[in-house]
Design a protein around this motif. Structure first.
Motif, PDB file in Angstrom:
ATOM      1  N   MET A   1     -29.838   0.099   2.379  1.00 30.31           N
ATOM      2  CA  MET A   1     -30.211  -0.203   3.767  1.00 30.31           C
ATOM      3  C   MET A   1     -28.981  -0.732   4.507  1.00 30.31           C
ATOM      4  SD  MET A   1     -32.942  -0.331   5.734  1.00 30.31           S
ATOM      5  CE  MET A   1     -33.556  -1.094   7.180  1.00 30.31           C
ATOM      6  N   SER A   2     -28.691  -0.130   5.622  1.00 34.33           N
ATOM      7  CA  SER A   2     -27.525  -0.515   6.412  1.00 34.33           C
ATOM      8  C   SER A   2     -27.815  -1.787   7.199  1.00 34.33           C
ATOM      9  CB  SER A   2     -27.176   0.623   7.367  1.00 34.33           C
ATOM     10  OG  SER A   2     -26.146   0.239   8.242  1.00 34.33           O
ATOM     11  N   ASN A   3     -26.774  -2.577   7.440  1.00 37.16           N
ATOM     12  CA  ASN A   3     -26.939  -3.750   8.292  1.00 37.16           C
ATOM     13  C   ASN A   3     -26.523  -3.432   9.729  1.00 37.16           C
ATOM     14  OD1 ASN A   3     -24.206  -3.596   7.869  1.00 37.16           O
ATOM     15  ND2 ASN A   3     -23.947  -5.710   7.227  1.00 37.16           N
ATOM     16  N   ILE A   4     -26.402  -2.133  10.024  1.00 40.72           N
ATOM     17  CA  ILE A   4     -26.107  -1.675  11.376  1.00 40.72           C
ATOM     18  C   ILE A   4     -27.240  -0.737  11.794  1.00 40.72           C
ATOM     19  CG2 ILE A   4     -24.524  -0.337  12.824  1.00 40.72           C
ATOM     20  CD1 ILE A   4     -22.267  -1.272  10.982  1.00 40.72           C
ATOM     21  N   VAL A   5     -27.744  -0.949  13.000  1.00 39.25           N
ATOM     22  CA  VAL A   5     -28.819  -0.111  13.531  1.00 39.25           C
ATOM     23  C   VAL A   5     -28.370   0.423  14.885  1.00 39.25           C
ATOM     24  CG1 VAL A   5     -31.229  -0.051  14.313  1.00 39.25           C
ATOM     25  CG2 VAL A   5     -30.587  -1.506  12.381  1.00 39.25           C
ATOM     26  N   ILE A   6     -28.609   1.713  15.109  1.00 39.36           N
ATOM     27  CA  ILE A   6     -28.359   2.309  16.420  1.00 39.36           C
ATOM     28  C   ILE A   6     -29.666   2.883  16.930  1.00 39.36           C
ATOM     29  CG2 ILE A   6     -27.500   4.438  15.357  1.00 39.36           C
ATOM     30  CD1 ILE A   6     -25.829   4.907  17.920  1.00 39.36           C
ATOM     31  N   TYR A   7     -30.032   2.479  18.144  1.00 39.52           N
ATOM     32  CA  TYR A   7     -31.178   3.063  18.844  1.00 39.52           C
ATOM     33  C   TYR A   7     -30.601   4.249  19.603  1.00 39.52           C
ATOM     34  CZ  TYR A   7     -33.606  -1.005  17.265  1.00 39.52           C
ATOM     35  OH  TYR A   7     -34.170  -1.958  16.449  1.00 39.52           O
ATOM     36  N   HIS A   8     -30.947   5.435  19.126  1.00 42.09           N
ATOM     37  CA  HIS A   8     -30.198   6.658  19.408  1.00 42.09           C
ATOM     38  C   HIS A   8     -31.069   7.736  20.054  1.00 42.09           C
ATOM     39  CE1 HIS A   8     -27.307   9.857  18.605  1.00 42.09           C
ATOM     40  NE2 HIS A   8     -28.128  10.473  17.779  1.00 42.09           N
ATOM     41  N   ASN A   9     -30.453   8.461  20.981  1.00 41.35           N
ATOM     42  CA  ASN A   9     -31.053   9.667  21.546  1.00 41.35           C
ATOM     43  C   ASN A   9     -30.042  10.790  21.297  1.00 41.35           C
ATOM     44  OD1 ASN A   9     -31.895  11.835  23.084  1.00 41.35           O
ATOM     45  ND2 ASN A   9     -32.399  10.614  24.891  1.00 41.35           N
ATOM     46  N   PRO A  10     -30.345  11.723  20.375  1.00 46.10           N
ATOM     47  CA  PRO A  10     -29.375  12.765  20.033  1.00 46.10           C
ATOM     48  C   PRO A  10     -29.037  13.706  21.187  1.00 46.10           C
ATOM     49  CG  PRO A  10     -31.464  13.136  18.908  1.00 46.10           C
ATOM     50  CD  PRO A  10     -31.564  11.814  19.596  1.00 46.10           C
ATOM     51  N   LYS A  11     -29.822  13.687  22.277  1.00 47.24           N
ATOM     52  CA  LYS A  11     -29.518  14.537  23.434  1.00 47.24           C
ATOM     53  C   LYS A  11     -28.498  13.883  24.371  1.00 47.24           C
ATOM     54  CE  LYS A  11     -33.878  16.999  23.453  1.00 47.24           C
ATOM     55  NZ  LYS A  11     -35.120  17.277  24.183  1.00 47.24           N
ATOM     56  N   CYS A  12     -28.164  12.629  24.112  1.00 42.50           N
ATOM     57  CA  CYS A  12     -27.259  11.867  24.980  1.00 42.50           C
ATOM     58  C   CYS A  12     -25.847  11.862  24.399  1.00 42.50           C
ATOM     59  CB  CYS A  12     -27.784  10.437  25.105  1.00 42.50           C
ATOM     60  SG  CYS A  12     -26.647   9.291  25.919  1.00 42.50           S
ATOM     61  N   GLY A  13     -24.875  12.335  25.161  1.00 48.21           N
ATOM     62  CA  GLY A  13     -23.485  12.381  24.707  1.00 48.21           C
ATOM     63  C   GLY A  13     -22.928  11.007  24.370  1.00 48.21           C
ATOM     64  N   THR A  14     -23.244  10.001  25.168  1.00 46.37           N
ATOM     65  CA  THR A  14     -22.749   8.651  24.885  1.00 46.37           C
ATOM     66  C   THR A  14     -23.326   8.158  23.560  1.00 46.37           C
ATOM     67  OG1 THR A  14     -22.537   8.169  27.239  1.00 46.37           O
ATOM     68  CG2 THR A  14     -22.620   6.273  25.761  1.00 46.37           C
ATOM     69  N   SER A  15     -24.580   8.449  23.338  1.00 46.25           N
ATOM     70  CA  SER A  15     -25.222   8.043  22.090  1.00 46.25           C
ATOM     71  C   SER A  15     -24.598   8.782  20.898  1.00 46.25           C
ATOM     72  CB  SER A  15     -26.728   8.312  22.182  1.00 46.25           C
ATOM     73  OG  SER A  15     -27.447   7.573  21.242  1.00 46.25           O
ATOM     74  N   ARG A  16     -24.362  10.069  21.044  1.00 48.36           N
ATOM     75  CA  ARG A  16     -23.728  10.839  19.961  1.00 48.36           C
ATOM     76  C   ARG A  16     -22.326  10.320  19.664  1.00 48.36           C
ATOM     77  NH1 ARG A  16     -25.876  15.134  22.939  1.00 48.36           N
ATOM     78  NH2 ARG A  16     -23.794  15.714  23.647  1.00 48.36           N
ATOM     79  N   ASN A  17     -21.542  10.032  20.718  1.00 49.97           N
ATOM     80  CA  ASN A  17     -20.190   9.511  20.517  1.00 49.97           C
ATOM     81  C   ASN A  17     -20.212   8.139  19.849  1.00 49.97           C
ATOM     82  OD1 ASN A  17     -18.333  11.499  21.524  1.00 49.97           O
ATOM     83  ND2 ASN A  17     -19.042  11.036  23.591  1.00 49.97           N
ATOM     84  N   THR A  18     -21.181   7.303  20.210  1.00 48.89           N
ATOM     85  CA  THR A  18     -21.290   5.976  19.601  1.00 48.89           C
ATOM     86  C   THR A  18     -21.606   6.104  18.120  1.00 48.89           C
ATOM     87  OG1 THR A  18     -22.002   5.034  21.705  1.00 48.89           O
ATOM     88  CG2 THR A  18     -22.477   3.747  19.723  1.00 48.89           C
ATOM     89  N   LEU A  19     -22.557   6.962  17.782  1.00 46.95           N
ATOM     90  CA  LEU A  19     -22.896   7.192  16.375  1.00 46.95           C
ATOM     91  C   LEU A  19     -21.679   7.727  15.613  1.00 46.95           C
ATOM     92  CD1 LEU A  19     -24.883   7.312  14.026  1.00 46.95           C
ATOM     93  CD2 LEU A  19     -25.702   9.508  14.935  1.00 46.95           C
ATOM     94  N   ALA A  20     -20.951   8.645  16.228  1.00 44.72           N
ATOM     95  CA  ALA A  20     -19.754   9.207  15.585  1.00 44.72           C
ATOM     96  C   ALA A  20     -18.680   8.135  15.382  1.00 44.72           C
ATOM     97  CB  ALA A  20     -19.209  10.374  16.404  1.00 44.72           C
ATOM     98  N   LEU A  21     -18.535   7.220  16.333  1.00 46.70           N
ATOM     99  CA  LEU A  21     -17.561   6.132  16.182  1.00 46.70           C
ATOM    100  C   LEU A  21     -17.934   5.203  15.023  1.00 46.70           C
ATOM    101  CD1 LEU A  21     -16.637   5.101  19.825  1.00 46.70           C
ATOM    102  CD2 LEU A  21     -15.023   5.310  17.934  1.00 46.70           C
ATOM    103  N   ILE A  22     -19.222   4.912  14.882  1.00 47.03           N
ATOM    104  CA  ILE A  22     -19.668   4.076  13.766  1.00 47.03           C
ATOM    105  C   ILE A  22     -19.326   4.773  12.447  1.00 47.03           C
ATOM    106  CG2 ILE A  22     -21.682   3.094  12.596  1.00 47.03           C
ATOM    107  CD1 ILE A  22     -22.970   2.848  15.456  1.00 47.03           C
ATOM    108  N   ARG A  23     -19.610   6.058  12.381  1.00 43.81           N
ATOM    109  CA  ARG A  23     -19.318   6.811  11.156  1.00 43.81           C
ATOM    110  C   ARG A  23     -17.813   6.953  10.938  1.00 43.81           C
ATOM    111  NH1 ARG A  23     -24.417  10.947  11.978  1.00 43.81           N
ATOM    112  NH2 ARG A  23     -25.903   9.648  10.824  1.00 43.81           N
TER     113      ARG A  23
END
Length: 140
Positions: A1-23
């Motif tokens: 279980m990760s200690n990082i959570v992202i409330y994400h919308n895969p259709k949103c570019g900002t959300s996708r970029n944020t998830l990619a930055l975490i990864r």
């Protein structure tokens, strides 16, 4: 279980970029697609409180439903905003990221860097080609 959570919308570019930055930081967050798994009013209230921002900061004001429901009127109460975001999850601004260093609405996506418990990171290129350079500054 990760200690990082992202409330994400895969259709949103900002959300996708944020998830990619975490990864990009070598971290694998728990991804909550809040349109599929909506947050209740009390979960939203707690998330807003954790950001330290006003409720209105988490309202996606440019969403057509916000206008249709009259939510862009500054006299609309926080309770009414929370009710609307719970009933219509598309109205929640995104992405919101929770880490051991804090919680924030990550707009622009590079705002997530201050929340990552690693760093500094090598340069990262967003979907639009913009390069993000990490200063290494993190929340205390």
């Amino acid at each position: 279980m990760s200690n990082i959570v992202i409330y994400h919308n895969p259709k949103c570019g900002t959300s996708r970029n944020t998830l990619a930055l975490i990864r990009h930081a070598g971290l694998e967050p728990t991804v909550v697609e809040y349109l599929k798994t909506p947050l209740g009013k009390e979960e939203l209230r707690a998330l807003v409180a954790a950001t330290g921002e006003p409720v209105r900061a988490l309202l996606r004001a440019k969403e057509s439903q916000a206008t249709e429901l009259g939510l862009n009127d500054p006299t609309v109460s926080d309770e009414a905003l929370l009710d609307a975001m719970a009933a219509h999850p598309i109205l929640m601004n995104r992405p919101v990221v929770v880490t051991p260093l804090g919680t924030a609405l990550c707009r622009p996506s590079e705002r997530v860097l201050e929340l990552l418990p690693v760093g500094p990171l090598p340069p990262f290129t967003k979907e639009d080609g913009e390069v993000v350079n990490d200063s290494g500054a993190r929340r205390a």
